[in-house]
Design a protein around this motif. Sequence first.
Motif, short mmCIF file in Angstrom:
data_model
loop_
_atom_site.label_atom_id
_atom_site.label_comp_id
_atom_site.label_asym_id
_atom_site.label_seq_id
_atom_site.Cartn_x
_atom_site.Cartn_y
_atom_site.Cartn_z
N THR A 267 0.85 -1.20 0.00
CA THR A 267 0.00 0.00 0.00
C THR A 267 0.88 1.25 0.00
O THR A 267 0.63 2.21 -0.73
CB THR A 267 -0.93 -0.01 1.23
N HIS A 268 1.93 1.23 0.82
CA HIS A 268 2.87 2.35 0.84
C HIS A 268 3.57 2.48 -0.51
O HIS A 268 3.75 3.57 -1.04
CB HIS A 268 3.90 2.14 1.97
N PHE A 269 3.93 1.35 -1.09
CA PHE A 269 4.59 1.35 -2.40
C PHE A 269 3.72 2.05 -3.44
O PHE A 269 4.20 2.81 -4.28
CB PHE A 269 4.89 -0.09 -2.82
N GLN A 270 2.41 1.79 -3.37
CA GLN A 270 1.52 2.36 -4.39
C GLN A 270 1.27 3.85 -4.17
O GLN A 270 0.80 4.53 -5.07
CB GLN A 270 0.17 1.64 -4.35
N GLN A 271 1.56 4.31 -2.96
CA GLN A 271 1.35 5.73 -2.66
C GLN A 271 2.44 6.53 -3.37
O GLN A 271 3.60 6.47 -3.01
CB GLN A 271 1.44 5.94 -1.14
N LYS A 272 2.10 7.21 -4.41
CA LYS A 272 3.11 7.96 -5.16
C LYS A 272 3.49 9.22 -4.38
O LYS A 272 2.67 10.10 -4.17
CB LYS A 272 2.57 8.37 -6.54
N GLU A 273 4.72 9.25 -3.93
CA GLU A 273 5.18 10.43 -3.21
C GLU A 273 6.09 11.23 -4.13
O GLU A 273 7.03 10.69 -4.68
CB GLU A 273 5.97 10.03 -1.96
N GLU A 274 5.78 12.48 -4.26
CA GLU A 274 6.59 13.32 -5.15
C GLU A 274 7.96 13.56 -4.51
O GLU A 274 8.04 13.96 -3.34
CB GLU A 274 5.88 14.65 -5.39
N PHE A 275 9.02 13.24 -5.24
CA PHE A 275 10.36 13.45 -4.69
C PHE A 275 10.72 14.93 -4.77
O PHE A 275 10.50 15.57 -5.78
CB PHE A 275 11.39 12.63 -5.47
N ARG A 276 11.25 15.43 -3.65
CA ARG A 276 11.66 16.83 -3.63
C ARG A 276 13.08 16.92 -3.10
O ARG A 276 13.41 16.27 -2.12
CB ARG A 276 10.76 17.64 -2.68
N TRP A 277 13.91 17.75 -3.72
CA TRP A 277 15.24 17.99 -3.18
C TRP A 277 15.15 18.92 -1.99
O TRP A 277 14.41 19.92 -2.03
CB TRP A 277 16.14 18.62 -4.24
N ASN A 278 15.86 18.59 -0.94
CA ASN A 278 16.03 19.48 0.20
C ASN A 278 17.41 19.16 0.78
O ASN A 278 18.15 18.34 0.20
CB ASN A 278 14.90 19.30 1.24
N VAL A 279 17.76 19.78 1.89
CA VAL A 279 19.11 19.55 2.44
C VAL A 279 19.33 18.06 2.70
O VAL A 279 20.35 17.47 2.32
CB VAL A 279 19.31 20.37 3.73
N THR A 280 18.34 17.42 3.32
CA THR A 280 18.50 16.00 3.68
C THR A 280 18.70 15.11 2.46
O THR A 280 19.57 14.23 2.45
CB THR A 280 17.26 15.53 4.48
N THR A 281 17.88 15.32 1.42
CA THR A 281 17.99 14.43 0.27
C THR A 281 19.21 14.75 -0.60
O THR A 281 19.66 13.90 -1.37
CB THR A 281 16.71 14.49 -0.61
N THR B 156 18.53 28.69 0.38
CA THR B 156 18.84 29.83 1.25
C THR B 156 20.26 29.68 1.80
O THR B 156 20.85 28.59 1.75
CB THR B 156 17.86 29.89 2.44
N ASP B 157 20.79 30.76 2.35
CA ASP B 157 22.14 30.70 2.94
C ASP B 157 22.17 29.68 4.09
O ASP B 157 23.17 28.98 4.29
CB ASP B 157 22.56 32.08 3.47
N GLY B 158 21.06 29.61 4.85
CA GLY B 158 21.01 28.67 5.96
C GLY B 158 21.08 27.22 5.46
O GLY B 158 21.81 26.38 6.01
N ASP B 159 20.30 26.93 4.40
CA ASP B 159 20.32 25.58 3.83
C ASP B 159 21.71 25.27 3.27
O ASP B 159 22.21 24.14 3.42
CB ASP B 159 19.28 25.45 2.70
N ARG B 160 22.32 26.24 2.63
CA ARG B 160 23.67 26.03 2.08
C ARG B 160 24.65 25.67 3.19
O ARG B 160 25.44 24.74 3.07
CB ARG B 160 24.13 27.29 1.34
N ALA B 161 24.55 26.40 4.32
CA ALA B 161 25.47 26.13 5.43
C ALA B 161 25.23 24.72 5.98
O ALA B 161 26.19 23.96 6.23
CB ALA B 161 25.27 27.17 6.54
N ASP B 162 23.95 24.35 6.15
CA ASP B 162 23.64 23.00 6.66
C ASP B 162 24.14 21.92 5.70
O ASP B 162 24.68 20.90 6.12
CB ASP B 162 22.12 22.84 6.84
N LEU B 163 23.93 22.17 4.41
CA LEU B 163 24.33 21.18 3.41
C LEU B 163 25.85 21.02 3.39
O LEU B 163 26.38 19.89 3.36
CB LEU B 163 23.81 21.61 2.03
N ILE B 164 26.56 22.14 3.43
CA ILE B 164 28.04 22.08 3.41
C ILE B 164 28.54 21.33 4.64
O ILE B 164 29.41 20.46 4.56
CB ILE B 164 28.64 23.50 3.33
N ASN B 165 27.97 21.65 5.81
CA ASN B 165 28.44 21.00 7.04
C ASN B 165 28.18 19.49 7.02
O ASN B 165 29.07 18.69 7.34
CB ASN B 165 27.73 21.60 8.27
N ALA B 166 26.97 19.10 6.60
CA ALA B 166 26.62 17.67 6.61
C ALA B 166 27.44 16.90 5.57
O ALA B 166 27.92 15.79 5.84
CB ALA B 166 25.13 17.50 6.35
#
Length: 313
Positions: free
Chosen positions: A75-89, A137-147
């Motif tokens: 059921t979860h597999f069939q649930q189409k979730e739109e992929f979105r880029w963010n810091v985590t992904t 954003t600058d905040g996301d950039r900083a988080d992404l660089i650090n991680a």
Amino acid sequence: MESTSAASRLSPTQERTLDLLRRPSEPVIFDSDQIAAFTSNFSDALDHLVERLDAIGKSLFISKGMLTSVLGCETHFQQKEEFRWNVTTAIGTVAHRAIELLTGWRGAPYPATLVDESIARLSEKPNSLGDFLTSMTDGDRADLINAATDRVVKFTESFPPLQQSFIPVAESSIRWPESGTIVLGGKSDLTLGRAEHGESRKVIIDLKTGGAWPNHMDELRFYALLETLRTGIPPRLIAGFYLDAGRAVPEHVTIETLGAAMRRTLDGIGRAVELLEGRQAVRRPQSSCRWCPLSGECEEGRSWLEEQLAERD
Ligand code: SF4
């Protein structure tokens, strides 16, 4: 991987990694008739599934994530979730691109320099990741660089320096077949070595943060299967590398390993075909209930989560 002359200057963690990945003294050579029969069996089984999809005008792209998902809760597999880029992904892709740059970089660059360059190069691509990186954003950039820098630092602490003689390739894509109703594909985080004159030398590595899960080895076996179908020569080793622990979990590739990957892959594709043909999806509560968008309305999932909480208390 062969021994490096710099082995004496490696840290204990790097030495342990080198020992685990080192090429054995005896060459690993699979029986070519056995591999040809294996590939033919897989192709025959896949052809039947292709016929069923062709009959309903559908097609499938089979990735390691898709298999894990359909073999879990349908059921979860069939649930189409739109992929979105963010810091985590984006962390994994940025870090792996930085490691790829490291393999060809002269000298000893700082990890943050590699991450900056990785973001700059990925930002130039005309795709959704490029769009995210150029507009974050600058905040996301900083988080992404650090991680991402944290991953690169852990990688360099854990791996021996990637000499060109190791033939390192980051983010290596594999597809099989090239096109068709059902295509299997994926991108391994890092490969070392390549087949030579029929000898299996390639090592396929997935870099992981967090702990080990049983599906990690299943996913690596899927890559071993893909490599075998594509080249006719299996890799000699697959390994999950757990960056937080600085620990590799390797597995030697055998005909049994490939057989297990074949059965799991055909089972997963078979289930996906049945669902496309109209079979009712089966709910299977499991760890994915924690992030499933249906968990609020799914009784089975809610009960399972409550049981997990009760067991923890
Ligand atoms: S909450 Fe769990 S059982 Fe329910 S649909 Fe989601 S993954 Fe499946």
